[in-house]
Design an enzyme around this catalytic site. Structure first.
Site, PDB file in Angstrom:
ATOM      1  N   HIS A  91      42.694  50.382  63.229  1.00  0.00           N
ATOM      2  CA  HIS A  91      43.065  51.822  64.157  1.00  0.00           C
ATOM      3  C   HIS A  91      41.514  52.593  62.977  1.00  0.00           C
ATOM      4  CE1 HIS A  91      46.765  51.863  66.381  1.00  0.00           C
ATOM      5  NE2 HIS A  91      46.732  51.091  65.186  1.00  0.00           N
ATOM      6  N   LEU A  92      40.675  53.282  64.228  1.00  0.00           N
ATOM      7  CA  LEU A  92      39.605  54.443  63.186  1.00  0.00           C
ATOM      8  C   LEU A  92      40.006  55.482  63.425  1.00  0.00           C
ATOM      9  CD1 LEU A  92      36.884  51.764  64.904  1.00  0.00           C
ATOM     10  CD2 LEU A  92      37.288  51.738  62.188  1.00  0.00           C
ATOM     11  N   ASN A 123      44.621  53.974  70.270  1.00  0.00           N
ATOM     12  CA  ASN A 123      46.234  55.653  70.060  1.00  0.00           C
ATOM     13  C   ASN A 123      45.291  56.998  69.493  1.00  0.00           C
ATOM     14  OD1 ASN A 123      45.809  54.111  67.752  1.00  0.00           O
ATOM     15  ND2 ASN A 123      47.984  54.996  68.045  1.00  0.00           N
ATOM     16  N   HIS A 207      52.365  45.873  72.188  1.00  0.00           N
ATOM     17  CA  HIS A 207      52.773  46.568  70.673  1.00  0.00           C
ATOM     18  C   HIS A 207      54.323  46.048  71.285  1.00  0.00           C
ATOM     19  CE1 HIS A 207      54.232  49.478  67.738  1.00  0.00           C
ATOM     20  NE2 HIS A 207      55.236  49.686  68.222  1.00  0.00           N
ATOM     21  N   ASP A 333      45.786  45.834  61.252  1.00  0.00           N
ATOM     22  CA  ASP A 333      46.337  47.124  61.221  1.00  0.00           C
ATOM     23  C   ASP A 333      46.112  47.948  60.961  1.00  0.00           C
ATOM     24  OD1 ASP A 333      48.146  48.745  63.094  1.00  0.00           O
ATOM     25  OD2 ASP A 333      49.901  47.653  63.004  1.00  0.00           O
ATOM     26  N   PHE A 351      53.929  56.370  59.564  1.00  0.00           N
ATOM     27  CA  PHE A 351      53.483  54.788  59.762  1.00  0.00           C
ATOM     28  C   PHE A 351      51.890  54.187  59.580  1.00  0.00           C
ATOM     29  CE2 PHE A 351      57.786  54.788  62.341  1.00  0.00           C
ATOM     30  CZ  PHE A 351      58.501  54.334  61.487  1.00  0.00           C
ATOM     31  N   GLY A 352      51.958  52.701  58.313  1.00  0.00           N
ATOM     32  CA  GLY A 352      50.771  52.118  59.368  1.00  0.00           C
ATOM     33  C   GLY A 352      49.091  52.955  57.340  1.00  0.00           C
TER      34      GLY A 352
HETATM   35 ZN   LIG Z   1      51.001  47.883  66.950  1.00  0.00          ZN
END
Ligand SMILES: [Zn+2]
Length: 452
Positions: A91-92, A123, A207, A333, A351-352
């Site tokens: 994810h950038l 996203n 997902h 991820d 989250f993340g």
């Molecule tokens: Zn995901």
């Protein structure tokens, strides 16, 4: 030639190429990586050799008799030379949250972690769901340190209702489609996406999360969530959708790739599906083969990820799935979040966690050194396999392949210090952890873009 004991990159150590330097008269090599253990999972190569590069392309892999000749020499004695790592799940945050990461800063973190190609998930804000948005990413990617591949949305605005113009996305260069961050709730919509994508041999990345079952959950539903009094996300929330998606892939004969597998049940379902010949592939993240829900007892919001960290049994199942080939890829991820966003109550934190700069160290320390995977198996999951799934050119050390190469120092030990990450975000719960195995240098199209 004076080669220091540290065997640092010596450039241009063998400058002044003579005519004999190359195979062809008058054309020397730009780069030689000498004396390393070269591992290429595709051709099953695992031997000491020199790798020669010209014009950004691998031209020769062999043990030179005399001194190897090239404009630039990397002494890789004691090092492991592998295809440039590929992260198929990054994810950038650009466009929309450039305070957390940009395509450029993400690429800096990537090369520091040994990745020469990363695939950015759509996203963002707004989501990458049309040709213009894809063009924007590829425009920005021109300044990046590594290769950026764009994943496009399955549905417009990731709303799960209307399919994107998949053909337009393909023409603008997406390598897969995904509504990652969210599931495609309506199975008819996913069925249509699979039927379209099959025409272009485009993988659909799913997902898997039943939003009614995960509901307000913030961690794995189990013993630890009970004692902490936190709302849980049951394994079932993932497994019911994995089962559904596998059935849809079987019915449509399309390819589906299950993102971030986290439970024993999911691994079992995918193993069975593969046995039946269904075109399903999947990935696991370093945090899911390393950490369990026990870490949530520290209330470290950096350990709040989706899918959540599960039980020891699940971690063992992920490792088993990696070693028996059920799990094809290791993907980070990488999910950057600002400190302000993470320094809140556990329930409200997003989250993340970030992962580009630690993935390789965790793979070596947790999987290779603990004999879960061989070097070749582990490297395949970071190179050949994602390249095959996404139809990418890289991921191999082979004559006439792009010279995307990662040189690893397998013996170097280091302590993770998130404050030193090149990623704009530092949300990572393993600070202080000792890891073995480090990037020595990262090479993209024959150019050294990072030195450890
Ligand atoms: Zn995901």
């Amino acid at each position: 030639m004076n080669k220091s004991k540290k065997s640092k990159i010596s450039s241009p150590a063998y400058a002044g190429i003579s005519k004999q330097a190359g195979e062809e008269k008058g054309s020397g090599f730009d780069l030689a990586i000498t004396g390393g253990r070269v591992i290429d999972p595709e051709t099953k190569m695992d031997r000491i050799a020199d790798v020669f590069v010209r014009n950004g392309v691998i031209k020769k892999i062999e043990k030179s008799k005399g001194k190897p000749k090239a404009k630039e020499i990397i002494n890789a004695q004691g090092k492991i030379v592998v295809p440039g790592l590929i992260d198929m799940h990054t994810h950038l945050r650009e466009p929309g949250r450039e305070d957390e990461e940009t395509i450029y800063t993400g690429s800096c973190a990537a090369v520091a972690g040994g990745f020469t190609s990363i695939c950015c998930m759509p996203n963002t804000q707004p989501p990458i769901d049309n040709q213009e948005a894809v063009k924007f990413v590829y425009q920005k990617a021109k300044d990046a340190k590594c290769k950026i591949y764009c994943v496009g949305c399955i549905t417009k605005g990731q709303k799960g209702e209307e399919l994107t113009e998949i053909y337009d996305l393909v023409r603008s260069g997406v390598v897969a489609i995904s509504d990652d961050g969210l599931p495609v709730v309506n199975p008819q919509v996913l069925r249509n996406a699979l039927e379209y994508s099959r025409m272009f041999s485009l993988p659909v990345i799913s997902h898997c999360e039943d939003l009614n079952l995960s509901a307000k959950g913030v961690m794995h539903e189990g013993f630890v969530s009970t004692i902490l009094g936190m709302c849980g996300i049951p394994s079932l929330a993932e497994e019911t959708i994995v089962a559904r998606d596998v059935a849809l892939a079987e019915f449509t004969k399309a390819r589906i790739h299950i993102a971030h597998v986290s439970t024993q049940g999911s691994v079992d379902l995918i193993r069975q599906a593969k046995k039946k010949g269904i075109k399903v592939t999947c990935e696991a993240t370093p945090h899911h083969f390393t950490l369990t829900h026990e870490i949530i007892k520290t209330f470290d919001t950096n350990a709040k990820v989706n899918p959540p960290l599960r039980t020891k049994k699940d971690v063992e199942a992920i490792k088993k799935g990696l070693s028996d080939g059920t799990i094809d890829c290791i993907a980070t991820d990488h999910a950057p979040h600002s400190i302000e966003e993470k320094e809140v109550e556990f329930d409200s934190a997003p989250f993340g966690m970030v992962g580009l700069e630690t993935a390789l160290g965790l793979v070596i320390t947790e999987l290779i050194n603990k004999k879960v995977l061989s070097w070749t198996q582990a490297i395949a999951k970071l190179t050949t396999n994602p390249a095959r799934i996404l139809n990418l050119k890289g991921g191999r050390i082979k004559k006439n392949s792009p010279a995307d190469i990662t040189v690893i120092d397998p013996k170097a030990s280091w302590t993770v210090d998130p404050s030193k990450f090149l990623s704009k975000s530092k949300n990572f719960p393993f600070g202080g952890t000792k890891l073995q195995g480090k990037v020595f240098c990262t090479i993209v199209d024959g150019k050294v873009v990072y030195q450890g």
